[in-house]
Design a protein around this motif. Sequence first.
Motif, PDB file in Angstrom:
ATOM      1  N   GLY A  25       0.803  -1.213   0.000  1.00 58.74           N
ATOM      2  CA  GLY A  25       0.000   0.000   0.000  1.00 58.74           C
ATOM      3  C   GLY A  25       0.835   1.262   0.000  1.00 58.74           C
ATOM      4  N   MET A  26       2.161   1.130  -0.189  1.00 58.52           N
ATOM      5  CA  MET A  26       3.047   2.287  -0.187  1.00 58.52           C
ATOM      6  C   MET A  26       3.010   2.965  -1.560  1.00 58.52           C
ATOM      7  SD  MET A  26       6.258   0.705   1.988  1.00 58.52           S
ATOM      8  CE  MET A  26       6.624   2.209   2.907  1.00 58.52           C
ATOM      9  N   LYS A  27       3.299   4.259  -1.566  1.00 63.43           N
ATOM     10  CA  LYS A  27       3.296   5.047  -2.797  1.00 63.43           C
ATOM     11  C   LYS A  27       4.672   5.642  -3.029  1.00 63.43           C
ATOM     12  CE  LYS A  27      -1.124   4.345  -3.219  1.00 63.43           C
ATOM     13  NZ  LYS A  27      -1.581   3.310  -4.165  1.00 63.43           N
ATOM     14  N   ALA A  28       5.116   5.615  -4.297  1.00 61.25           N
ATOM     15  CA  ALA A  28       6.446   6.106  -4.646  1.00 61.25           C
ATOM     16  C   ALA A  28       6.468   7.620  -4.777  1.00 61.25           C
ATOM     17  CB  ALA A  28       6.904   5.477  -5.951  1.00 61.25           C
ATOM     18  N   ASP A  29       7.533   8.231  -4.249  1.00 54.41           N
ATOM     19  CA  ASP A  29       7.803   9.635  -4.523  1.00 54.41           C
ATOM     20  C   ASP A  29       8.226   9.771  -5.982  1.00 54.41           C
ATOM     21  OD1 ASP A  29       7.330  10.271  -1.898  1.00 54.41           O
ATOM     22  OD2 ASP A  29       9.317  11.123  -1.518  1.00 54.41           O
ATOM     23  N   PRO A  30       7.980  10.909  -6.605  1.00 50.75           N
ATOM     24  CA  PRO A  30       8.477  11.115  -7.966  1.00 50.75           C
ATOM     25  C   PRO A  30      10.000  11.212  -7.978  1.00 50.75           C
ATOM     26  CG  PRO A  30       7.492  13.129  -7.103  1.00 50.75           C
ATOM     27  CD  PRO A  30       7.201  12.048  -6.107  1.00 50.75           C
ATOM     28  N   GLY A  31      10.605  10.722  -9.036  1.00 48.85           N
ATOM     29  CA  GLY A  31      12.047  10.855  -9.179  1.00 48.85           C
ATOM     30  C   GLY A  31      12.825   9.868  -8.329  1.00 48.85           C
TER      31      GLY A  31
END
Length: 199
Positions: free
Chosen positions: A149-155
């Motif tokens: 359920g984790m979300k990636a930061d951009p870049g």
Amino acid sequence: MSLSVEVETPRLVLRQWRAADREPFAALNGDPQVTEHLLPLTARESDALADRLAAGIDEHGWGFWAVEAPGVAPFIGFVGIKPLAPILPFAPGVEIGWRLARAYWGRGYASEAAQAALRVGFDQVGLDEIVAFTVAANLRSRAVMDRLGMKADPGLFDHPAVPVGSPLRAHVLYRIGRDDWRKPGAGDGNLDGAVVAAA
């Protein structure tokens, strides 16, 4: 906040490290498939890492626990949460990580232990957010973070402990907040066989 935590799940025990864990941990850290996206460790460096992780649990009551599968194996790797290394650009905070011996991939152990570790972090320690990071090319671990359920930061960010020019230097950062973790269905995916670097 200090806790005295030994975490039990239906099939696993997340516990403090023991002297007997050093040898199988060194073998795990010497397996090229397990360490494909990690800096290599000698047996001495592996022992030193185990000592640091044990000291962190002594200090906080939680950390990267040794994982035991009762009736299967006394040590299969580690899973847990620990404070971020101060050198990381997004510190301070707390990371979740796991590293299991290859023989125990494919059984759902990582999923079971990681969900328990998140529960300790959010429900007992009272954290607002937990992060995870891995080499950008480590698609297996990135898929695991998605399933949690984790979300990636951009870049990407350059891991300061990895030498300049190394293909392991570029990392991706994932996050999950307590409110998102509590949402129905969050993190219900099957985590399995993942390798996440420990600082």
